[in-house]
Write a protein that holds these residues in place. Sequence first.
Motif, PDB file in Angstrom:
ATOM      1  N   ALA A 249      -5.493   4.877  -1.992  1.00 18.46           N
ATOM      2  CA  ALA A 249      -4.153   4.692  -1.446  1.00 18.46           C
ATOM      3  C   ALA A 249      -3.083   4.913  -2.520  1.00 18.46           C
ATOM      4  O   ALA A 249      -2.041   5.529  -2.253  1.00 18.46           O
ATOM      5  CB  ALA A 249      -4.027   3.291  -0.838  1.00 18.46           C
ATOM      6  N   ALA A 250      -3.345   4.429  -3.727  1.00 18.00           N
ATOM      7  CA  ALA A 250      -2.377   4.603  -4.814  1.00 18.00           C
ATOM      8  C   ALA A 250      -2.223   6.071  -5.184  1.00 18.00           C
ATOM      9  O   ALA A 250      -1.103   6.553  -5.427  1.00 18.00           O
ATOM     10  CB  ALA A 250      -2.807   3.784  -6.029  1.00 18.00           C
ATOM     11  N   GLU A 251      -3.331   6.789  -5.233  1.00 15.93           N
ATOM     12  CA  GLU A 251      -3.268   8.220  -5.545  1.00 15.93           C
ATOM     13  C   GLU A 251      -2.526   8.977  -4.454  1.00 15.93           C
ATOM     14  O   GLU A 251      -1.738   9.884  -4.731  1.00 15.93           O
ATOM     15  CB  GLU A 251      -4.674   8.770  -5.705  1.00 15.93           C
ATOM     16  N   MET A 252      -2.771   8.603  -3.190  1.00 16.86           N
ATOM     17  CA  MET A 252      -2.070   9.250  -2.091  1.00 16.86           C
ATOM     18  C   MET A 252      -0.563   9.017  -2.184  1.00 16.86           C
ATOM     19  O   MET A 252       0.240   9.927  -1.982  1.00 16.86           O
ATOM     20  CB  MET A 252      -2.602   8.725  -0.763  1.00 16.86           C
ATOM     21  N   GLN A 253      -0.170   7.810  -2.502  1.00 17.09           N
ATOM     22  CA  GLN A 253       1.246   7.497  -2.621  1.00 17.09           C
ATOM     23  C   GLN A 253       1.867   8.286  -3.766  1.00 17.09           C
ATOM     24  O   GLN A 253       2.975   8.827  -3.644  1.00 17.09           O
ATOM     25  CB  GLN A 253       1.439   6.000  -2.827  1.00 17.09           C
ATOM     26  N   GLN A 254       1.158   8.385  -4.881  1.00 14.54           N
ATOM     27  CA  GLN A 254       1.669   9.113  -6.039  1.00 14.54           C
ATOM     28  C   GLN A 254       1.820  10.601  -5.750  1.00 14.54           C
ATOM     29  O   GLN A 254       2.753  11.253  -6.233  1.00 14.54           O
ATOM     30  CB  GLN A 254       0.725   8.892  -7.232  1.00 14.54           C
ATOM     31  N   GLY A 255       0.911  11.148  -4.947  1.00 15.81           N
ATOM     32  CA  GLY A 255       0.925  12.576  -4.674  1.00 15.81           C
ATOM     33  C   GLY A 255       1.552  12.951  -3.347  1.00 15.81           C
ATOM     34  O   GLY A 255       1.376  14.073  -2.872  1.00 15.81           O
ATOM     35  N   ASN A 256       2.294  12.007  -2.724  1.00 17.19           N
ATOM     36  CA  ASN A 256       2.969  12.253  -1.445  1.00 17.19           C
ATOM     37  C   ASN A 256       1.991  12.549  -0.311  1.00 17.19           C
ATOM     38  O   ASN A 256       2.315  13.295   0.624  1.00 17.19           O
ATOM     39  CB  ASN A 256       3.978  13.399  -1.579  1.00 17.19           C
ATOM     40  N   GLY A 257       0.811  11.971  -0.387  1.00 17.70           N
ATOM     41  CA  GLY A 257      -0.128  12.054   0.721  1.00 17.70           C
ATOM     42  C   GLY A 257       0.128  10.945   1.712  1.00 17.70           C
ATOM     43  O   GLY A 257       0.901  10.015   1.442  1.00 17.70           O
ATOM     44  N   TRP A 258      -0.528  10.999   2.859  1.00 20.38           N
ATOM     45  CA  TRP A 258      -0.248  10.040   3.925  1.00 20.38           C
ATOM     46  C   TRP A 258      -1.393   9.075   4.202  1.00 20.38           C
ATOM     47  O   TRP A 258      -1.275   8.208   5.062  1.00 20.38           O
ATOM     48  CB  TRP A 258       0.119  10.791   5.213  1.00 20.38           C
ATOM     49  N   ILE A 259      -2.504   9.193   3.532  1.00 14.83           N
ATOM     50  CA  ILE A 259      -3.617   8.271   3.761  1.00 14.83           C
ATOM     51  C   ILE A 259      -3.282   6.918   3.139  1.00 14.83           C
ATOM     52  O   ILE A 259      -2.907   6.834   1.963  1.00 14.83           O
ATOM     53  CB  ILE A 259      -4.922   8.828   3.166  1.00 14.83           C
ATOM     54  N   THR A 260      -3.425   5.869   3.918  1.00 22.63           N
ATOM     55  CA  THR A 260      -3.119   4.516   3.454  1.00 22.63           C
ATOM     56  C   THR A 260      -4.382   3.658   3.442  1.00 22.63           C
ATOM     57  O   THR A 260      -5.420   4.041   3.981  1.00 22.63           O
ATOM     58  CB  THR A 260      -2.089   3.848   4.371  1.00 22.63           C
ATOM     59  N   ALA A 261      -4.261   2.472   2.865  1.00 24.37           N
ATOM     60  CA  ALA A 261      -5.373   1.519   2.885  1.00 24.37           C
ATOM     61  C   ALA A 261      -5.738   1.150   4.315  1.00 24.37           C
ATOM     62  O   ALA A 261      -6.919   0.945   4.628  1.00 24.37           O
ATOM     63  CB  ALA A 261      -5.002   0.271   2.080  1.00 24.37           C
ATOM     64  N   GLU A 262      -4.734   1.102   5.185  1.00 26.63           N
ATOM     65  CA  GLU A 262      -4.988   0.782   6.590  1.00 26.63           C
ATOM     66  C   GLU A 262      -5.778   1.902   7.268  1.00 26.63           C
ATOM     67  O   GLU A 262      -6.667   1.641   8.100  1.00 26.63           O
ATOM     68  CB  GLU A 262      -3.672   0.545   7.319  1.00 26.63           C
ATOM     69  N   ASP A 263      -5.473   3.151   6.936  1.00 26.73           N
ATOM     70  CA  ASP A 263      -6.227   4.277   7.479  1.00 26.73           C
ATOM     71  C   ASP A 263      -7.694   4.196   7.072  1.00 26.73           C
ATOM     72  O   ASP A 263      -8.596   4.439   7.881  1.00 26.73           O
ATOM     73  CB  ASP A 263      -5.644   5.612   6.986  1.00 26.73           C
ATOM     74  N   LEU A 264      -7.938   3.865   5.825  1.00 19.85           N
ATOM     75  CA  LEU A 264      -9.311   3.765   5.331  1.00 19.85           C
ATOM     76  C   LEU A 264     -10.051   2.632   6.041  1.00 19.85           C
ATOM     77  O   LEU A 264     -11.189   2.800   6.478  1.00 19.85           O
ATOM     78  CB  LEU A 264      -9.303   3.539   3.822  1.00 19.85           C
TER      79      LEU A 264
END
Length: 300
Positions: A249-264
């Motif tokens: 989730a942290a990597e996604m946020q840093q790279g403007n991705g949309w996968i969140t901890a909730e998605d996982l």
Amino acid sequence: MSIKHNTSIIVPKYKGGIFLTFACLLMLHACRPSAPAVYVADPTEIYQEAAVVSGHPLASDVGKAILAKGGNAVDAAIAVQFALAVVYPRAGNIGGGGFMVVRQSNGETDALDYREKAPARAHRNMYLDSLENPIEGLSVKGHLAAGVPGTVAGLVAAYERYGSLPWEELVQPAIDHGNQRLLLSPTEIDRLNQFQADFAAYNSPDCPFVRPAWASGDAGTKDLAATLTRIRDQKTAGFYQGETAQLIAAEMQQGNGWITAEDLAAYTPMQPRPSSGNTKTTASSPCRLLPAVALRWCKC
């Protein structure tokens, strides 16, 4: 997946042993410490009890050892998939997804669909500009191109239905290979160098896959073994929750991705009904292009 029990089958012969075929999706780690493998099709090779087929002999050996322990075909497939994630990631991974089709000795069939899923935030125009024209590369490269991974959940689901050996014994061989930091083969070195521009474009400079050039004698990182250890000890919770999920989730946020901890946390495999013909059980497999991004959660 090509494993059968108690039947005579003919498979292509791999120079050096039996092997197991499994679908692959994402290149992320290391390979074997020798020259590229040479495959020789030998239609005369017949196995009376079982055959393990994969893209790498070390992974095939893992499957063979699982069968020798008394494990069944699904046990072997799970162990080989995790091993491939380390020794030949283009043929096995934990950052993508896949299918499994099972036919039991009594003729009953089953299937699991654990392909990647879109994050909850996804919508039909996410890869289009204001004029609804496709933005070049946005759907195939970078964090926004990645889907919620399904491999780990799918393998755990398969194990809970059909596994026989202890789960830990199926994951441990992959951890052992990861801790050995296997030397990369020339084929893997060429592939890593081929995608260096993409790795650099979508990852921070400290990413272990970003370097001026990979060369003979380089070895893979041990970082994947830590992730696999959490999967061994906690199954899906070791990937879709806790430390690994937080890193993704942290990597996604840093790279403007949309996968969140909730998605996982919300990911679950699907159970489609297999379609049977008069020759074999089948399941459709959609095509996709792979995102060229080495996610930070692979270096934990």
